[in-house]
Design a protein around this motif. Structure first.
Motif, PDB file in Angstrom:
ATOM      1  N   ARG A  92      34.962   6.560 -36.330  1.00  0.00           N
ATOM      2  CA  ARG A  92      35.963   5.587 -36.768  1.00  0.00           C
ATOM      3  C   ARG A  92      36.119   5.517 -38.282  1.00  0.00           C
ATOM      4  NH1 ARG A  92      34.467   0.970 -32.170  1.00  0.00           N
ATOM      5  NH2 ARG A  92      35.133   2.262 -30.403  1.00  0.00           N
ATOM      6  N   GLU A  97      38.521   0.665 -40.910  1.00  0.00           N
ATOM      7  CA  GLU A  97      38.777   0.269 -42.303  1.00  0.00           C
ATOM      8  C   GLU A  97      37.559   0.507 -43.200  1.00  0.00           C
ATOM      9  OE1 GLU A  97      39.751  -3.773 -41.727  1.00  0.00           O
ATOM     10  OE2 GLU A  97      41.813  -3.399 -41.093  1.00  0.00           O
ATOM     11  N   ALA A  98      36.360   0.469 -42.621  1.00  0.00           N
ATOM     12  CA  ALA A  98      35.136   0.646 -43.412  1.00  0.00           C
ATOM     13  C   ALA A  98      35.076   2.010 -44.088  1.00  0.00           C
ATOM     14  CB  ALA A  98      33.910   0.450 -42.517  1.00  0.00           C
ATOM     15  N   TYR A 130      42.638   1.344 -50.926  1.00  0.00           N
ATOM     16  CA  TYR A 130      42.804   0.058 -50.246  1.00  0.00           C
ATOM     17  C   TYR A 130      44.264  -0.382 -50.180  1.00  0.00           C
ATOM     18  CZ  TYR A 130      37.722  -0.883 -50.466  1.00  0.00           C
ATOM     19  OH  TYR A 130      36.359  -0.834 -50.311  1.00  0.00           O
ATOM     20  N   SER A 181      46.596  -3.447 -41.522  1.00  0.00           N
ATOM     21  CA  SER A 181      46.201  -3.404 -40.122  1.00  0.00           C
ATOM     22  C   SER A 181      47.137  -4.273 -39.296  1.00  0.00           C
ATOM     23  CB  SER A 181      44.754  -3.885 -39.941  1.00  0.00           C
ATOM     24  OG  SER A 181      43.853  -2.954 -40.497  1.00  0.00           O
ATOM     25  N   LEU A 230      39.171  -1.954 -35.508  1.00  0.00           N
ATOM     26  CA  LEU A 230      39.903  -1.755 -36.756  1.00  0.00           C
ATOM     27  C   LEU A 230      39.010  -1.969 -37.971  1.00  0.00           C
ATOM     28  CD1 LEU A 230      43.428  -3.317 -36.075  1.00  0.00           C
ATOM     29  CD2 LEU A 230      42.710  -0.939 -35.956  1.00  0.00           C
ATOM     30  N   GLN A 231      38.102  -2.928 -37.883  1.00  0.00           N
ATOM     31  CA  GLN A 231      37.176  -3.171 -38.999  1.00  0.00           C
ATOM     32  C   GLN A 231      36.300  -1.941 -39.244  1.00  0.00           C
ATOM     33  OE1 GLN A 231      35.074  -6.789 -38.058  1.00  0.00           O
ATOM     34  NE2 GLN A 231      36.929  -8.046 -38.219  1.00  0.00           N
ATOM     35  N   GLU A 232      35.891  -1.277 -38.161  1.00  0.00           N
ATOM     36  CA  GLU A 232      35.056  -0.078 -38.305  1.00  0.00           C
ATOM     37  C   GLU A 232      35.866   1.086 -38.870  1.00  0.00           C
ATOM     38  OE1 GLU A 232      32.943   0.748 -34.688  1.00  0.00           O
ATOM     39  OE2 GLU A 232      32.227  -1.313 -34.501  1.00  0.00           O
ATOM     40  N   GLU A 252      40.194  -5.855 -32.858  1.00  0.00           N
ATOM     41  CA  GLU A 252      39.995  -6.175 -34.273  1.00  0.00           C
ATOM     42  C   GLU A 252      38.664  -5.618 -34.781  1.00  0.00           C
ATOM     43  OE1 GLU A 252      40.687 -10.203 -35.289  1.00  0.00           O
ATOM     44  OE2 GLU A 252      42.728 -10.228 -34.472  1.00  0.00           O
ATOM     45  N   SER A 253      37.641  -5.609 -33.932  1.00  0.00           N
ATOM     46  CA  SER A 253      36.344  -5.039 -34.330  1.00  0.00           C
ATOM     47  C   SER A 253      36.456  -3.535 -34.547  1.00  0.00           C
ATOM     48  CB  SER A 253      35.284  -5.331 -33.258  1.00  0.00           C
ATOM     49  OG  SER A 253      35.065  -6.712 -33.138  1.00  0.00           O
TER      50      SER A 253
END
Length: 487
Positions: free
Chosen positions: A384, A418-419, A426, A431, A414-416, A411-412
Motif C-alpha cells: 500500500r 498515503e503513508a 503531499y 483522498s 487509504l491512510q496506509e 479509510e484505514s
C-alpha cells in the motif's frame, strides 16, 4: 459415471476402508454440493478444513471419502481412502474423471505477476484469427471456441479446469491458453494437467499476504516450470532477474525473450505513442494498436509462442498488427475536448509504475496526469505505501480512493496508502473514499489534453464492500462523467 479405482490412478494411498471398485457419479470438495453416489474429497483450505464436513457428505449420499485422516466414525457402505495430500488427489481425480482432456490439446500456461491476462487473451485472439479452434482460461472470462463463460478465479479449481478442458475436447479445440496463478500452483490446481508450454512474464511485489516471503512466491512460480515435461517449451522474460531462475531445473525446451538483454526472441521499440507501437520483433517491423513498453513485452511473448507452436512468421506478424487491447488493460477513450481517460488493472507497485512511466514517456508534459488509485482490502498490506509513493511521484495529481475494501475499513486502507507519499508530493494528493465520486472529481479537474488514469480494477465490473458485490465498471463510469461534461 466412473469407477473409483480408475480415477485414483497415480494418487498415493496410505489406507483403504471398503472397496475402490464402486462407481461414482461425480467429485466434490464442497460438502454442500455432494449428491447421491458422489465422492467427497476432504481438502484443508485456508478458511475451512474439509475433514470437518465428512459426516455431512456421507449424510448427503457420498459413496466414497478421500481424506488425509480417517474419521473416527466409519459408515457402512462408504469407501474411505486415506491419502498423503488431498489437494494433489483432487487434481489427479479431476483429470481422470474428465478423461485427461489436457493431453488432447496443446495447453500453454502463462504465469508471472503482471501480463498474464493480456498474454493469454492475445494468444487466444491470435490463434483464433489464424483459423484454429481455441480455448481460454483467464481472470476475465473462459472461452471455448466462440462460446463465452464467466470466470470465477484466475486459476479455477481442478474440477472447473478439467470440466472446461473436456468441453474444449468435445468442441474440437486444438490450443488452450490459461493463466496460472501462484495460488493455483500452491494449491495444486494445475498439478495433473499436461502442458505443452509455459510462459514467465515477470515477478514483482504481490500476494505476500498468502506467500510469506518473496522467495516463497518466486519458488512457487518456479515449481510450475520444474514440472514441465521434455516435450514442452519454457519461455521466460530474461529482462527480469528471475527469468533464468525459472529455467534452472526444467526439463522443457528453454527459450528466452527480452527487450534489453540477449535472448532467443528480442524486440526494439521504434515508436511509442497513444496511437500504438512500432516494433521490430526478431528483425521484423510490425505496427501494433497496443501501447507502452509493457505491451512490447506482451507482444514479443505472443510472437514467440506463436512461432513455437508452428505459426508462420509472416502470418504471425500480420495478425499481431490487428490485435486490440484487452478489456481493462490500458483501455482508453479520448473525448472531443481531447481529454484521455485510461482504465488499467494495475494493482501492484510494478504494474502501476509501468503504466505511469508509459504515459509519461508519451505525454508532452504540458498536460496534467491525474491518477485515481487505491488498494484492495484483505490483501497484501505491505504494497500500500509503495503504491502511494509511486502514484504521487509519477503523477501531477493523485486521488486516492477505495478499490475493493472487502471487510476492511476503507479509510484505514487509504491512510496506509498515503503513508508512502513523500513530503514534496503531499500537495499533489487528495483522498476521496467513494470511488465513483473520486472518478467524478478527476473528470471535473481535467482540462483539454489532460490524461486521467483510473488504476486497480481494470476489467472488474463490481465493487466488493463488506462481503457484498455491487455493479461498478470504471470504464463505463468515467465515460458517463466525461459525456456529462461535454454537454
Amino acid at each position: 459415471m466412473k469407477v473409483l479405482k480408475d480415477i485414483l490412478y497415480k494418487v498415493p494411498m496410505e489406507a483403504v476402508v471398503g472397496s475402490t471398485a464402486v462407481t461414482v457419479n461425480g467429485i466434490q470438495f464442497d460438502s454442500r454440493k455432494v449428491e447421491f453416489n458422489d465422492v467427497f474429497v476432504a481438502v484443508r483450505g485456508t478458511i475451512a478444513d474439509g475433514h470437518k464436513f465428512i459426516s455431512t457428505a456421507t449424510n448427503q449420499g457420498a459413496i466414497a471419502i478421500i481424506c488425509e485422516e480417517l474419521p473416527e466414525k466409519i459408515v457402512n457402505g462408504v469407501t474411505y481412502v486415506q491419502v498423503e495430500d488431498s489437494q494433489m488427489a483432487l487434481a489427479y481425480m479431476a483429470a481422470h474423471f474428465f478423461d485427461n482432456s489436457s493431453g488432447n490439446l496443446k495447453l500453454v500456461g502463462v504465469t508471472g505477476t503482471n501480463g498474464k491476462t493480456t498474454i493469454a487473451t492475445l494468444l487466444y485472439n491470435l490463434f483464433t484469427k489464424a483459423g484454429f479452434k481455441v480455448g481460454l482460461l483467464s481472470t476475465v472470462k473462459v472461452m471455448i471456441a466462440d462460446k463465452e463463460f464467466a470466470a470465477t478465479h484466475t486459476t479455477p479449481d481442478p474440477l472447473v479446469i478439467n470440466s472446461h478442458l473436456k468441453m474444449m475436447n468435445d468442441e474440437g479445440v486444438e490450443f488452450c491458453f490459461m493463466e496460472v496463478s501462484s495460488h493455483g500452483i500452491a494449491q495444486k490446481r494445475t498439478a495433473a494437467l499436461e502442458f505443452a508450454g509455459g510462459v514467465f512474464t515477470n515477478l514483482s511485489h504481490d500476494h505476500l499476504d498468502y506467500h510469506n516471503t518473496f522467495a516463497e512466491y518466486r519458488d512457487v512460480k518456479k515449481s510450475f516450470f520444474d514440472k514441465l515435461p521434455p516435450s514442452a517449451f519454457a519461455l521466460v522474460n530474461v529482462d527480469d532477474k528471475n527469468g533464468l531462475v525459472m529455467l534452472q531445473n526444467t526439463k522443457a525446451r528453454k527459450y528466452t525473450y527480452a527487450l534489453k538483454s540477449y535472448a532467443d526472441y528480442t524486440a526494439q521499440i521504434l515508436e511509442n505513442q497513444f496511437g500504438g507501437l512500432l516494433l521490430k520483433l526478431n528483425g521484423h517491423e510490425v505496427w501494433s494498436k497496443l501501447i507502452g513498453t509493457f505491451n512490447a513485452y506482451n507482444l514479443l511473448a505472443i510472437y514467440a509462442v506463436g512461432e513455437l507452436l508452428g505459426l508462420e512468421a509472416r502470418e504471425n506478424l500480420r495478425i499481431i498488427s490487428e490485435l486490440e487491447s484487452v478489456s481493462g488493460r490500458f483501455q482508453y477513450v479520448v473525448t472531443k475536448q481531447k481529454i484521455t481517460a485510461i482504465v488499467d488493472y494495475a494493482h501492484t507497485p510494478d504494474a502501476l509504475q509501468n503504466v505511469l512511466e508509459t504515459i509519461n514517456a508519451i505525454r508532452t508534459k504540458n498536460e496534467e496526469l491525474i491518477t485515481v488509485v487505491g488498494c484492495g482490502g484483505d490483501r497484501d498490506k505491505t504494497k500500500r505505501p509503495l503504491m502511494g509513493n509511486i502514484a504521487s511521484a509519477l503523477s501531477t495529481r493523485v486521488i486516492f480512493t477505495s478499490d475493493n475494501p472487502r471487510t476492511e475499513d476503507p479509510e484505514s486502507i487509504l491512510q496506509e496508502v498515503e503513508a508512502g507519499v513523500e513530503p514534496q508530493n503531499y500537495k499533489k494528493t487528495m483522498s476521496v473514499v467513494n470511488r465513483k465520486q473520486a472518478i467524478k472529481t478527476a473528470c471535473q479537474l481535467a482540462r483539454p489534453n489532460d490524461i486521467i488514469l483510473i488504476a486497480g480494477k481494470g476489467h472488474e465490473t463490481y465493487q466488493e464492500i463488506n462481503g457484498k458485490r455491487s455493479d461498478f465498471d470504471d470504464f463505463k463510469i468515467v465515460n458517463e462523467f466525461l459525456k456529462e461534461l461535454e454537454k
